[in-house]
Design a protein around this motif. Structure first.
Motif: not given
Length: 177
Positions: A4, A8, A134, A138, A140
């Motif tokens: 993940s 990301g 954004k 998601s 980050v």
């Protein structure tokens, strides 16, 4: 967890590179209005203000304007200024300005104020940033370190951004194809 994190990072790089490419193309077609970052003038007679303190304050405002508002004061940059991060490199004020304007599409938010301190020479400064972006649904989070080099005239020659304080693209642990 590692998958993940890598996903990301790939998403941030892909989004940043896409918006940067679009913004560089737009830089040559648009003249966006400048926003002055100078709130004080240390050249006035009788001004006893510490020049270094003032320079750090001006550079901190510059970082805030670039990352939070996508704005840059032309007077702060040398004619041959450059910006580089793991996703791209910009040369010249118009490309730099347009890149940070386009970055606003990722809705940057500083989680802590930037911390600016003197680098290894009189003309070098380091800024630590803790931000989030954004990308779709998601969010980050990113710790960045900026290396800012100034010319003898006090204008920005280069800004190098290291994501998570890691040197630029040569050391990224994955490939984008």
């Amino acid at each position: 967890m590692l998958k993940s994190s890598i996903a990301g990072a790939v998403a941030v790089i892909a989004a940043h590179a896409t918006f940067s490419g679009i913004s560089i193309a737009n830089a040559f077609n648009r003249d966006l209005s400048d926003v002055s970052l100078r709130e004080d003038d240390n050249s006035s007679p009788g001004n006893n203000k510490c020049v270094e303190c003032s320079r750090e304050a001006v550079l901190t405002r510059l970082v805030n304007q670039l990352y939070n508002k996508g704005q840059a004061d032309r007077a702060m940059f040398s004619d041959h200024a450059s910006f580089e991060d793991p996703a791209m490199q910009c040369n010249g004020y118009n490309e730099i300005k347009e890149t940070f304007r386009a970055l606003q599409a990722l809705k940057p938010q500083q989680l802590t104020p930037p911390i600016l301190f003197r680098g290894y020479s009189k003309s070098s400064y380091i800024a630590d940033l803790h931000s989030q972006y954004k990308i779709g649904a998601s969010v980050v989070e990113l710790h960045s370190q900026l290396s800012i080099e100034l010319g003898t005239d006090g204008k920005v020659l280069s800004i190098e951004e290291r994501w998570n304080r890691v040197p630029l693209i040569d050391n990224v642990p994955f490939k984008i194809s």
